[in-house]
Design a protein around this motif. Structure first.
Motif, mmCIF file in Angstrom:
data_model
loop_
_atom_site.group_PDB
_atom_site.id
_atom_site.type_symbol
_atom_site.label_atom_id
_atom_site.label_comp_id
_atom_site.label_asym_id
_atom_site.label_seq_id
_atom_site.Cartn_x
_atom_site.Cartn_y
_atom_site.Cartn_z
ATOM 1 N N LEU A 76 9.957 -4.947 0.913
ATOM 2 C CA LEU A 76 8.966 -6.019 0.912
ATOM 3 C C LEU A 76 9.450 -7.226 1.717
ATOM 4 O O LEU A 76 8.706 -7.806 2.519
ATOM 5 C CB LEU A 76 8.659 -6.430 -0.528
ATOM 6 N N ASN A 77 10.714 -7.592 1.515
ATOM 7 C CA ASN A 77 11.288 -8.705 2.270
ATOM 8 C C ASN A 77 11.461 -8.342 3.746
ATOM 9 O O ASN A 77 11.222 -9.175 4.629
ATOM 10 C CB ASN A 77 12.640 -9.102 1.684
ATOM 11 N N ALA A 78 11.871 -7.103 3.996
ATOM 12 C CA ALA A 78 12.090 -6.670 5.377
ATOM 13 C C ALA A 78 10.786 -6.663 6.171
ATOM 14 O O ALA A 78 10.783 -6.956 7.379
ATOM 15 C CB ALA A 78 12.722 -5.284 5.394
ATOM 16 N N ALA A 79 9.681 -6.363 5.511
ATOM 17 C CA ALA A 79 8.382 -6.388 6.191
ATOM 18 C C ALA A 79 8.094 -7.792 6.720
ATOM 19 O O ALA A 79 7.634 -7.965 7.856
ATOM 20 C CB ALA A 79 7.282 -5.942 5.233
ATOM 21 N N LEU A 80 8.361 -8.781 5.891
ATOM 22 C CA LEU A 80 8.198 -10.172 6.321
ATOM 23 C C LEU A 80 9.116 -10.471 7.497
ATOM 24 O O LEU A 80 8.715 -11.113 8.479
ATOM 25 C CB LEU A 80 8.500 -11.106 5.144
ATOM 26 N N GLU B 280 0.827 -1.220 0.000
ATOM 27 C CA GLU B 280 0.000 0.000 0.000
ATOM 28 C C GLU B 280 0.855 1.261 0.000
ATOM 29 O O GLU B 280 0.470 2.292 -0.544
ATOM 30 C CB GLU B 280 -0.938 -0.010 1.199
ATOM 31 N N SER B 281 2.038 1.165 0.605
ATOM 32 C CA SER B 281 2.935 2.321 0.668
ATOM 33 C C SER B 281 3.628 2.587 -0.664
ATOM 34 O O SER B 281 4.132 3.694 -0.885
ATOM 35 C CB SER B 281 3.995 2.106 1.747
ATOM 36 N N THR B 282 3.696 1.568 -1.513
ATOM 37 C CA THR B 282 4.417 1.538 -2.807
ATOM 38 C C THR B 282 5.937 1.483 -2.621
ATOM 39 O O THR B 282 6.669 1.365 -3.608
ATOM 40 C CB THR B 282 4.065 2.720 -3.748
ATOM 41 N N PHE B 283 6.444 1.547 -1.395
ATOM 42 C CA PHE B 283 7.881 1.436 -1.150
ATOM 43 C C PHE B 283 8.238 -0.046 -0.968
ATOM 44 O O PHE B 283 8.373 -0.537 0.147
ATOM 45 C CB PHE B 283 8.283 2.248 0.089
ATOM 46 N N VAL B 284 8.381 -0.731 -2.095
ATOM 47 C CA VAL B 284 8.635 -2.172 -2.037
ATOM 48 C C VAL B 284 10.099 -2.512 -2.286
ATOM 49 O O VAL B 284 10.525 -3.647 -2.093
ATOM 50 C CB VAL B 284 7.757 -2.928 -3.058
#
Length: 381
Positions: free
Chosen positions: A265-269, A40-44
């Motif tokens: 994206l990976n760091a969120a996980l 949602e942030s678009t910062f992937v």
């Protein structure tokens, strides 16, 4: 004890008749919510809130001065060795009993491994064997440690914490100081493992961790460099971010560097996984105890953590009474859809490293023909 009883025990442990993997990721917390928030942030990509948060979480947990998240564990190890000044034509002492990535990094840097035996206590690089090899084959000069025969510099010592079991780090540190060598820990498998009171990867000059899908926590693909000082940490961040200098809009890069930063994206996980790490560790130690009690009165020897350490028991392992027993266990379990694996092929048995310098490797050869890894996913017992 026969193969059928072992299979039944593992199936009873995991309470299933379906396929049992060697080590599967577990998603039981905020993984979906954090990944969705990232989308949602678009910062992937490599800039985003979760990258910074994940690095801070790993630093706080391990006690590392600074952590730099990377695309995978191999990139983390490459970065660590690069900052440790390992150069083309250097020699690095490591173990033949390791995953191939340890040596592949050296190969692509233009460096070469020297294989020294592992300890029967840790299954990792043996400090006595390292010191003995250096005594017989190395010289200390004004410019550092060199190999007598080849005259090449010996730059570093690179132990790997096999299956999460910490090597004898104090003793290896002493050997490194004696021979003026840099100690770099391949801690890819050992998040959650402690040598005495210190986390693996924080005692050597640098450490490298992996967050691959089969590790104790995962970011899908990912790794991290553990740095002892903020200076080396800043250096690691700079060279993993294409060596781009800070500017509002100009693109200026002050050296040839790497594009190794972990995507947001990976760091969120990873942030969500860190929240359940202690739970995973508790379950895995319970599972290790469960295996130990099952095998303790048999001809199979369960691999326990070293007496000086607290291991994460990333992969449980058993040493079989013979090579034939090992082969039988591997065949029967895999035929029954219970995934077991032998230890890796020793590095000097692979075509690209068969000519590498090496000492005697009796312990490595024994484990290669007798050891089997057992299903090790966290489970509630």
């Amino acid at each position: 004890m026969n193969q059928t009883s072992i299979i039944e025990f593992i199936r009873d442990t995991y309470k299933t008749n379906d396929f049992i993997p060697l080590h599967a990721p577990t998603f039981s917390g905020n993984e979906q919510a954090y990944v969705l928030k990232t989308l949602e942030s678009t910062f992937v990509s490599s800039i985003g809130h979760f990258v910074d948060q994940f690095e801070h979480q790993i630093a706080a947990y391990t006690g590392s001065q600074k952590v730099v998240a990377t695309t995978n564990g191999t990139a983390a190890l490459h970065t660590a060795l690069y900052i440790a000044n390992v150069q083309r034509d250097d020699l690095v002492i490591t173990q033949a009993l390791t995953f191939v990535a340890t040596c592949n990094v050296l190969h692509h840097m233009g460096a070469k491994p020297i294989f020294v035996d592992v300890s029967p206590i840790s299954l990792g690089l043996c400090p006595k064997a390292v010191d003995a090899y250096l005594t017989d084959n190395a010289l200390l000069t004004k410019t550092g440690c060199i190999h007598k025969q080849s005259r090449q510099p010996i730059r570093a010592v690179l132990p790997m914490h096999t299956f999460g079991h910490p090597v004898e780090l104090d003793e290896l540190s002493t050997v490194c100081q004696k021979w003026h060598l840099t100690l770099v820990e391949d801690a890819a498998e050992s998040l959650g493992s402690f040598y005495k009171t210190k986390h693996t990867g924080t005692i050597g000059d640098f450490g490298a961790i992996s967050f691959n899908g089969n590790k104790i926590i995962t970011t899908g693909g990912g790794g991290a460099v553990l740095c002892k000082t903020t200076v080396t940490g800043d250096r690691a961040k700079h060279i993993t971010t294409t060596a781009k200098t800070a500017h509002a809009y100009e693109f200026f890069h002050d050296e040839a560097a790497f594009n190794y930063r972990m995507p947001n994206l990976n760091a969120a996980l990873g942030c969500a996984q860190m929240e359940v790490l202690k739970q995973h560790l508790k379950q895995k130690r319970s599972l290790a105890s469960h295996y130990y009690n099952f095998f303790k009165n048999s001809d199979y020897q369960f691999v326990l953590e070293p007496h000086y350490a607290q291991s994460n028991y990333w992969l449980n392992a058993v040493i079989c009474p013979s090579k034939e027993a090992r082969n039988d266990l591997l065949k029967h379990t895999n035929d029954a859809n219970v995934m077991t694996r032998p230890i890796w092929q020793l590095m000097h048995h692979l075509p690209m490293y068969q000519d590498a310098l090496r000492g005697d490797l009796p312990n490595s050869e024994h484990f290669a023909t007798h050891l089997v890894n057992l299903p090790s996913s966290p489970v509630v017992l």
